[in-house]
Each structure stands twice: as structure tokens, then as C-alpha cells.
Motif scaffolding. Structure first.
Motif, PDB file in Angstrom:
ATOM      1  N   VAL A  30     -10.162   5.811   8.036  1.00 41.26           N
ATOM      2  CA  VAL A  30     -11.023   4.746   8.381  1.00 41.26           C
ATOM      3  C   VAL A  30     -12.263   4.750   8.845  1.00 41.26           C
ATOM      4  CG1 VAL A  30     -11.051   2.377   9.159  1.00 41.26           C
ATOM      5  CG2 VAL A  30      -8.805   3.358   8.279  1.00 41.26           C
ATOM      6  N   LEU A  31     -12.255   5.783   9.930  1.00 37.93           N
ATOM      7  CA  LEU A  31     -13.384   6.190  10.610  1.00 37.93           C
ATOM      8  C   LEU A  31     -14.497   6.924   9.533  1.00 37.93           C
ATOM      9  CD1 LEU A  31     -12.116   7.449  14.297  1.00 37.93           C
ATOM     10  CD2 LEU A  31     -14.017   5.629  13.482  1.00 37.93           C
TER      11      LEU A  31
ATOM     12  N   ILE B 185     -10.691  -4.638   9.729  1.00 37.17           N
ATOM     13  CA  ILE B 185     -11.821  -3.434  10.053  1.00 37.17           C
ATOM     14  C   ILE B 185     -12.274  -3.093   8.567  1.00 37.17           C
ATOM     15  CG2 ILE B 185     -12.217  -1.098  11.043  1.00 37.17           C
ATOM     16  CD1 ILE B 185     -10.615  -1.810  13.290  1.00 37.17           C
ATOM     17  N   THR B 186     -11.386  -2.766   7.866  1.00 34.64           N
ATOM     18  CA  THR B 186     -11.686  -2.169   6.552  1.00 34.64           C
ATOM     19  C   THR B 186     -12.254  -3.319   5.630  1.00 34.64           C
ATOM     20  OG1 THR B 186      -9.456  -2.620   5.687  1.00 34.64           O
ATOM     21  CG2 THR B 186      -9.975  -0.529   6.546  1.00 34.64           C
TER      22      THR B 186
ATOM     23  N   CYS C  74     -17.588  -0.569   3.097  1.00 32.87           N
ATOM     24  CA  CYS C  74     -18.134  -0.638   1.969  1.00 32.87           C
ATOM     25  C   CYS C  74     -18.104   0.846   1.367  1.00 32.87           C
ATOM     26  CB  CYS C  74     -19.648  -1.252   1.940  1.00 32.87           C
ATOM     27  SG  CYS C  74     -20.710  -0.652   3.182  1.00 32.87           S
ATOM     28  N   GLY C  75     -18.358   0.946   0.263  1.00 35.09           N
ATOM     29  CA  GLY C  75     -18.340   2.280  -0.391  1.00 35.09           C
ATOM     30  C   GLY C  75     -17.183   2.536  -1.361  1.00 35.09           C
ATOM     31  N   GLU C  76     -17.185   3.812  -1.966  1.00 37.13           N
ATOM     32  CA  GLU C  76     -16.492   3.878  -3.095  1.00 37.13           C
ATOM     33  C   GLU C  76     -15.036   4.386  -2.429  1.00 37.13           C
ATOM     34  OE1 GLU C  76     -18.030   7.018  -5.330  1.00 37.13           O
ATOM     35  OE2 GLU C  76     -19.660   5.569  -6.303  1.00 37.13           O
ATOM     36  N   ASP C  77     -14.898   4.592  -1.265  1.00 40.46           N
ATOM     37  CA  ASP C  77     -13.571   5.216  -0.709  1.00 40.46           C
ATOM     38  C   ASP C  77     -12.770   4.011  -0.079  1.00 40.46           C
ATOM     39  OD1 ASP C  77     -14.313   8.004  -1.262  1.00 40.46           O
ATOM     40  OD2 ASP C  77     -15.513   8.225   0.525  1.00 40.46           O
TER      41      ASP C  77
ATOM     42  N   ILE D 101      -9.487   3.795  -1.937  1.00 43.61           N
ATOM     43  CA  ILE D 101      -8.678   5.084  -1.599  1.00 43.61           C
ATOM     44  C   ILE D 101      -7.769   4.961  -0.006  1.00 43.61           C
ATOM     45  CG2 ILE D 101      -8.454   7.389  -1.172  1.00 43.61           C
ATOM     46  CD1 ILE D 101     -10.987   7.663  -3.200  1.00 43.61           C
ATOM     47  N   VAL D 102      -8.625   4.491   0.956  1.00 45.20           N
ATOM     48  CA  VAL D 102      -8.281   4.239   2.110  1.00 45.20           C
ATOM     49  C   VAL D 102      -7.123   3.195   2.255  1.00 45.20           C
ATOM     50  CG1 VAL D 102      -8.992   3.433   4.507  1.00 45.20           C
ATOM     51  CG2 VAL D 102     -10.505   5.193   3.372  1.00 45.20           C
ATOM     52  N   ALA D 103      -7.412   2.214   1.566  1.00 47.14           N
ATOM     53  CA  ALA D 103      -6.441   1.014   1.491  1.00 47.14           C
ATOM     54  C   ALA D 103      -5.156   1.463   0.950  1.00 47.14           C
ATOM     55  CB  ALA D 103      -7.055  -0.174   0.663  1.00 47.14           C
ATOM     56  N   VAL D 104      -5.140   2.176  -0.239  1.00 47.18           N
ATOM     57  CA  VAL D 104      -4.007   2.705  -0.927  1.00 47.18           C
ATOM     58  C   VAL D 104      -3.132   3.556   0.144  1.00 47.18           C
ATOM     59  CG1 VAL D 104      -2.938   3.857  -2.891  1.00 47.18           C
ATOM     60  CG2 VAL D 104      -4.886   2.143  -3.092  1.00 47.18           C
ATOM     61  N   THR D 105      -3.963   4.380   0.697  1.00 47.52           N
ATOM     62  CA  THR D 105      -3.288   5.442   1.563  1.00 47.52           C
ATOM     63  C   THR D 105      -2.434   4.852   2.670  1.00 47.52           C
ATOM     64  OG1 THR D 105      -5.125   7.066   0.834  1.00 47.52           O
ATOM     65  CG2 THR D 105      -3.653   7.344   2.823  1.00 47.52           C
TER      66      THR D 105
END
Length: 319
Positions: free
Chosen positions: A163-164, A184-185, A189-192, A195-199
């Protein structure tokens, strides 16, 4: 396209957006009482088990680990909520928010694994009782509880570090009473972000659903064994040995399942109701678990009654 992002230095805890300032005092007072209940109840249990030799058994060691977890969770989350409404202090540092998020999700994951150990203890005690003294000892329970604390640790550290890496370009307002992953998430913003949410979701499912699967298997097996008993007294007595564990597990999992299922079927809550539900399933178990230990566990109840009887006799002799 290149976009400039500035690193936020602080976040603002929103709390209940619909709450007017005239209720800040009563709300902070209520949270303070909840914190006192969590602190006093769980410290009381820890001290009781430490000083009472008859309680130094595998079952009560698991209770102690859960009590320590509950105490830590209350200490990580409640002081900031109280200071927001008591002292109008809504600001939390950027990294302070991430530290709080780590502990919120780490301690929740540890609870799941401790409940798994609790279910294993009862499963062996009731389904294969002759093997219980060999398979479940204080050392083995301590090892299993140690694993319950360790397994989520690298997973949650990885989630936080992931997340950082995200850029934060939206508001710095946390629409919650404490910092958690979703709050927090949602400011990133951004394309990742996806990916962070799914992980993170995969990690959450591992830490919550894997223990839950074994817990359900254990208690279904236990109930099946109890129903096969011909003696009604034996059935009641056997069921009473796992009643506290079933209560504690239900208090932890059922509200979470309700919120997740409601969100899945498209039932939406207002922000205030959503935050209230999250606080209920986060803070209600740490507050009521000590009461479940004391009123639903026969050994603890007998020791407390014995202590109370001795105190009563001592007072009567004094006067």
C-alpha cells in the motif's frame, strides 16, 4: 502522461460524519467506558490465570492469548477515537495511520488463528478424548498460539509495504474512526490500486476463511458427537465445555459475515451506519469476551465464587 503527487504528511480521522458537536462529549465518554471495559476485563482474566494454578491449562492459555490480543486491539484503536471527540484531535500522522492499519488487520488475523486453536482444543477434547492429554499440552498450545501470532505477521507487513507504494492524490480524510485498509486505499490513485486491493483481499480471505473452514468443521463434528450421546446429562455437560468457545467465535465472525454478505448482495449502508457496524464487530468482542469467560466457563465461575465466599466470610469476621 506524468502527474506530480505530493506525499501527504497527515490524515484526518472523520469519525461519524453525521454526528453534531453537541454529542461529542457523550460519544467520547461512551468510547472511554468501552476502553475501560476492554482493559479491565482482559487484564483481570490474564491476572486470574497467572495467579490461579487450577486455571493454568491449555484451554485457559488460549483464552489468555485472545485476551492479550483484545487488549492490544482496544489500545491501538480507542485512544485516538476518544481524543477526536474529547479533545477535537482528528489528526494522525501519515506513517502513524499506516502503523494503526497494520495493527488493526494484523490483530484481526491473529484472532482468527487463535479461534482456530480454540476450536482444535475442543475438537480433540470431545471427538478424540483419549488422545487429548497427549496431543494437547500447555507446551503444544503455547506453540500453536505462537504460530497464530507469527503466521499473519509477514503477510500483513507485505500488505502495508504494498500500500505504501501507492501515490495518494485524493483527500486525506479517513472516512472511519481509525485507519484501515479500505479507508486508506480509497484515497490512493494510479493503476496499481486494483492490484493492491486484489492482493490484500486474497490475504484477508486466507487469514479469515481458512481458519473459519476448520472452525466450522470442528464445531459441526463436536455437535454430531454430542447428539450421538444417549445420556441427556452427558450431552449438556459436554456441550457446556465448548459453549464459551462457540459464543466467542460467533461474536467475532457473524457480524463480519453479515456486513460482507450485505455488501455482496448490493445492500448499501449510510456512512454513519457502516462505521457503526464496523466498530461494533471490532470492539464488541474484546468488551464481552471477558464476561463470556467468567459466566460461561465452569472452572473460572467456581474460582470466582470461592474467592467471593472467602471475601464475604472475612468481612463478616471483621465486623
Amino acid at each position: 502522461m506524468i502527474t506530480n503527487f505530493t506525499r501527504m504528511s497527515t490524515f484526518t480521522i472523520l469519525g461519524f460524519p453525521g454526528l453534531t458537536s453537541q454529542y461529542f462529549g457523550p460519544v467520547s465518554g461512551l468510547f472511554f467506558l468501552i476502553y475501560l471495559a476492554i482493559t479491565a476485563g482482559n487484564i483481570f482474566l490474564l491476572v486470574l490465570v497467572i495467579y490461579e494454578k487450577p486455571l493454568q491449562k491449555p484451554t485457559y492459555l488460549v483464552f489468555c492469548h485472545l485476551a492479550l490480543n483484545d487488549l492490544t486491539f482496544g489500545t491501538v484503536t480507542l485512544p485516538k477515537i476518544i481524543s477526536k471527540y474529547w479533545f477535537d484531535d482528528s489528526i494522525i500522522s501519515f506513517y502513524g495511520c499506516f502503523v494503526q492499519m497494520f495493527f488493526v488487520h494484523y490483530l484481526g488475523s491473529v484472532t482468527s488463528f487463535i479461534l482456530l486453536v480454540m476450536a482444535l482444543d475442543r475438537f480433540i477434547a470431545i471427538c478424540i478424548p483419549l488422545r487429548y492429554p497427549v496431543l494437547i499440552t500447555n507446551n503444544i498450545i503455547s506453540l500453536l498460539c505462537g504460530l497464530a501470532w507469527f503466521i499473519p505477521l509477514p503477510l500483513m507487513v507485505a500488505v502495508i509495504l504494498h500500500v505504501l507504494t501507492l501515490p495518494f492524490c485524493k483527500s486525506n480524510v479517513i472516512a472511519q474512526c481509525y485507519c484501515d485498509h479500505i479507508a486508506i486505499t480509497s484515497q490512493a490513485c494510479g493503476e496499481d490500486v486494483r492490484i493492491v486491493a486484489v492482493t490484500s483481499l486474497c490475504v484477508a480471505m486466507f487469514c479469515l476463511l481458512l481458519p473459519l473452514a476448520f472452525i466450522l468443521f470442528s464445531y459441526v463434528s463436536i455437535i454430531a458427537v454430542i447428539l450421538k450421546m444417549s445420556n441427556a446429562t452427558g450431552r449438556r455437560k459436554t456441550l457446556s465445555t465448548c459453549t464459551p468457545q462457540i459464543f466467542i467465535t460467533c461474536v467475532f465472525y457473524l457480524p463480519r459475515c453479515f456486513v460482507y454478505v450485505a455488501n455482496t448482495v448490493g445492500f448499501s449502508f449510510s456512512t454513519d451506519i457502516r462505521i457503526l457496524l464496523i466498530l461494533l464487530y471490532s470492539l464488541f468482542p474484546p468488551a464481552v469476551n471477558p464476561l463470556i469467560y467468567c459466566f460461561k466457563t465452569q472452572d473460572i465461575k467456581q474460582i470466582l465464587l470461592k474467592r467471593l465466599h472467602k471475601t464475604k466470610i472475612g468481612i463478616e469476621r471483621t465486623f
